[in-house]
Write an enzyme that holds these catalytic residues in place. Structure first.
Site, PDB file in Angstrom:
ATOM      1  N   ARG A 184       0.814  -1.224   0.000  1.00 50.86           N
ATOM      2  CA  ARG A 184       0.000   0.000   0.000  1.00 50.86           C
ATOM      3  C   ARG A 184       0.845   1.271   0.000  1.00 50.86           C
ATOM      4  O   ARG A 184       0.500   2.274   0.624  1.00 50.86           O
ATOM      5  CB  ARG A 184      -0.977   0.015   1.182  1.00 50.86           C
ATOM      6  N   SER A 235     -11.308  -1.034   2.233  1.00 51.46           N
ATOM      7  CA  SER A 235     -10.708  -1.483   3.493  1.00 51.46           C
ATOM      8  C   SER A 235     -10.305  -0.274   4.327  1.00 51.46           C
ATOM      9  O   SER A 235      -9.602   0.612   3.855  1.00 51.46           O
ATOM     10  CB  SER A 235      -9.478  -2.348   3.225  1.00 51.46           C
ATOM     11  N   GLU A 305      -6.053   2.807   6.416  1.00 52.68           N
ATOM     12  CA  GLU A 305      -5.739   2.811   4.989  1.00 52.68           C
ATOM     13  C   GLU A 305      -6.435   3.985   4.304  1.00 52.68           C
ATOM     14  O   GLU A 305      -5.954   4.487   3.288  1.00 52.68           O
ATOM     15  CB  GLU A 305      -6.186   1.487   4.355  1.00 52.68           C
TER      16      GLU A 305
END
Length: 310
Positions: A184, A235, A305
């Site tokens: 990420r 998410s 996130e």
């Protein structure tokens, strides 16, 4: 807070350059969370030249900039964004393909193109390698920025090179081994003033029907397990090493935990959903409380996130 003199100067500069923009645009209309106040300036360049000019004028007038794709991982403050939000979805030219070897093809797509469309293009051309990304709701640029991934695949597995504008709006291209793509993250997250223009992916020839079957399987899995019927930003937390965020949250008894209009999804505990009227403050308060409880009960530290933009 942006001074009125700065606001007036940028307005006149954009108008003088005949660049597309509006003022006080509600950001909740441009994110999948459906949350956020107005942007002082909402700029919608339709090509690279307009983008370069828009960015140069913002920087010349000392107005801060936020680059936005599909808004699928972004949570804007309730007060809005006191600067210029530059939408990149206008930068989505047609996909171009370049055969490299008999079984390998390079596809190049604009940063504003959705991953869904790029995956569909690949399938129609009988090219495999992107199936894992078919249900990710972001753009090509956003996917590269955060090295989006699902079902064991990540963008770093297929990216060949990325073309972008650096902090001086100079056009540059970096190969995959220079992109620092990890879980990420990428070099672009570490250099937020850089603006991705396009990405080239390396795919291999396959059977179109088999590729479509794999994509449909992933889409069905998403539909069955994720709360796609509610506004969310995907998410909510990154996966901590050695565990899964959703499972930790569930084990802590937080399924359905609610703050205001924000809720931990009862369908998938890794998602925070907007049940109606949720504010940025609701989401931030909920995620902070979840982080506190999970740390207290399990010892794992959860990292959001979702990008919170104030």
């Amino acid at each position: 807070m942006m001074q009125e003199q700065m606001r007036t100067a940028l307005r006149c500069a954009l108008q003088g350059a005949k660049l597309p923009f509006t003022e006080q645009e509600p950001l909740r209309e441009h994110t999948t969370f459906r949350i956020g106040g107005p942007a002082a300036f909402w700029c919608t360049p339709q090509n690279t030249e307009q983008l370069q000019d828009t960015l140069a004028l913002c920087r010349k007038n000392k107005v801060r900039v936020y680059l936005l794709g599909n808004g699928s991982n972004t949570l804007f403050a309730d007060e809005g964004f006191d600067g210029a939000v530059v939408e990149l979805r206008g930068l989505s030219p047609e996909v171009t393909g370049t055969p490299e070897k008999e079984d390998t093809v390079l596809l190049t797509a604009g940063a504003g193109m959705t991953l869904g469309r790029l995956c569909a293009e690949a399938q129609q051309r009988g090219l495999a390698g992107l199936e894992f990304a078919c249900g990710i709701p972001g753009t090509v640029g956003g996917a590269v920025y955060m090295n989006a991934g699902a079902y064991g695949g990540e963008l770093k597995d297929v990216v060949e090179e990325v073309t972008f504008l650096d902090e001086t709006t100079t056009l540059r291209t970096l190969p995959s081994d220079k992109l620092q793509m990890g879980y990420r993250t990428s070099i672009f997250e570490k250099n937020p003033s850089w603006c991705i223009l396009s990405a080239t992916v390396r795919l291999h020839r396959g059977d179109g029907a088999a590729i479509l079957a794999r994509m449909q399987d992933y889409l069905e899995r998403r539909k069955a397990k994720q709360p796609l019927e509610w506004p969310s930003a995907g998410s909510a937390f990154k996966r901590p090493e050695g565990a899964f965020a959703g499972r930790l949250i569930e084990e802590c008894g937080l399924r359905g935990f609610t703050v205001g209009g924000a809720q931990i999804s009862e369908k998938h505990c890794g998602f925070v959903i907007n049940k109606g009227g949720a504010t940025c403050a609701d989401v931030v308060a909920l995620t902070e409380e979840v982080r506190r409880i999970v740390l207290e009960k399990t010892g794992f530290v959860l990292e959001r996130e979702i990008r919170v933009v104030k």
